[in-house]
Motif scaffolding. Sequence first.
Motif, PDB file in Angstrom:
ATOM      1  N   ASP A 158       0.849  -1.188   0.000  1.00  0.00           N
ATOM      2  CA  ASP A 158       0.000   0.000   0.000  1.00  0.00           C
ATOM      3  C   ASP A 158       0.884   1.237   0.000  1.00  0.00           C
ATOM      4  N   THR A 159       1.378   1.588  -1.181  1.00  0.00           N
ATOM      5  CA  THR A 159       2.278   2.733  -1.335  1.00  0.00           C
ATOM      6  C   THR A 159       1.740   3.668  -2.412  1.00  0.00           C
ATOM      7  N   PHE A 160       2.375   4.838  -2.506  1.00  0.00           N
ATOM      8  CA  PHE A 160       1.968   5.813  -3.513  1.00  0.00           C
ATOM      9  C   PHE A 160       2.209   5.275  -4.924  1.00  0.00           C
ATOM     10  N   ASN A 161       3.307   4.577  -5.125  1.00  0.00           N
ATOM     11  CA  ASN A 161       3.612   4.037  -6.449  1.00  0.00           C
ATOM     12  C   ASN A 161       2.589   2.988  -6.859  1.00  0.00           C
ATOM     13  N   THR A 162       2.154   2.140  -5.917  1.00  0.00           N
ATOM     14  CA  THR A 162       1.145   1.133  -6.235  1.00  0.00           C
ATOM     15  C   THR A 162      -0.190   1.792  -6.564  1.00  0.00           C
TER      16      THR A 162
END
Length: 307
Positions: A158-162
């Motif tokens: 759960d990251t910004f890139n994902t």
Amino acid sequence: FDYSCSTGVVKCESIACFTANNIKIVQKYYEIRNKMIRATSRLTGSVCREVRVGFAANLVHSENRTPTELGCSYVAHRCPTTTIRNARKIYTGRTLATVSTNVHDVESKDGFLKRFIKKMGWIDNSATRLRVSSCLLYESVVDHINYSQFFEYFNMPDTFNTWFLITELHVWMLLVRSMAEGDEKGAAGRFMRNCIVETMWNDVTTRAKQLTMDNPSAVRPQIQQLSEQFQAALISYDEGISYDDKALAAALWRRFLGGRCDDYEKLELLVGYVRKQVSMLDQLSRYDFAIKPAIKWAPLVESKQPT
């Protein structure tokens, strides 16, 4: 005294004649004015009837319209004939009727009165309406896509890139559908494509600034890197949707999954998900997509109904 009195009588007669002439002129003016008002009222009534009839005909046409041909967001304007022909074979398996979505073609078939009304701005088919619709289309992605379902099913962090990868995939589907509304310069489809991309980058920049408040100078190079990756993803996805499932699976595996998925059943589900969403968008009428967007994204995994 006699001279002055006679002169006074002459002056009174002149004033009376002048007044009578003015009254005739004023009466003539009001007659002409009333005729112009009646003629304008008749013209306005005919214009209103023409607008109502044309609007009703457009609604019936949009409801009964066959699905538009699939147009690719990035490659279609370079080789539109080959791309559209291949895309039509892969996602339906049946021949679709060709429907012209070029704004200039539609305007050329309208009568003089309809073209005049559109030029005057009396019909809401302006760039402002398309820009608002583009914002609503992007909001349908970020507000209604279940990101948690993608995180859990594909074991993605759960990251910004994902988050950007999931948003990028769905924005690309919107760009594919937008280009079906016209991919030439000045067409509504290309204008909507640009507006959707602009809205996405505004949102991405805002989110990135909120995450890097301690180091705002790092936002610009990160956005630049994402922009280059986004352009490459559009080309990869366009090539995948233009050929067969193997090409689309390879594009999704490289970009969306980062080449780290060994469960091919999950990859197969993702390919089916993309095909289903693209087919859903392709079946939308121009009114439901470009004028009053009404998009219902299907979930990644259908919930099982209790028996």
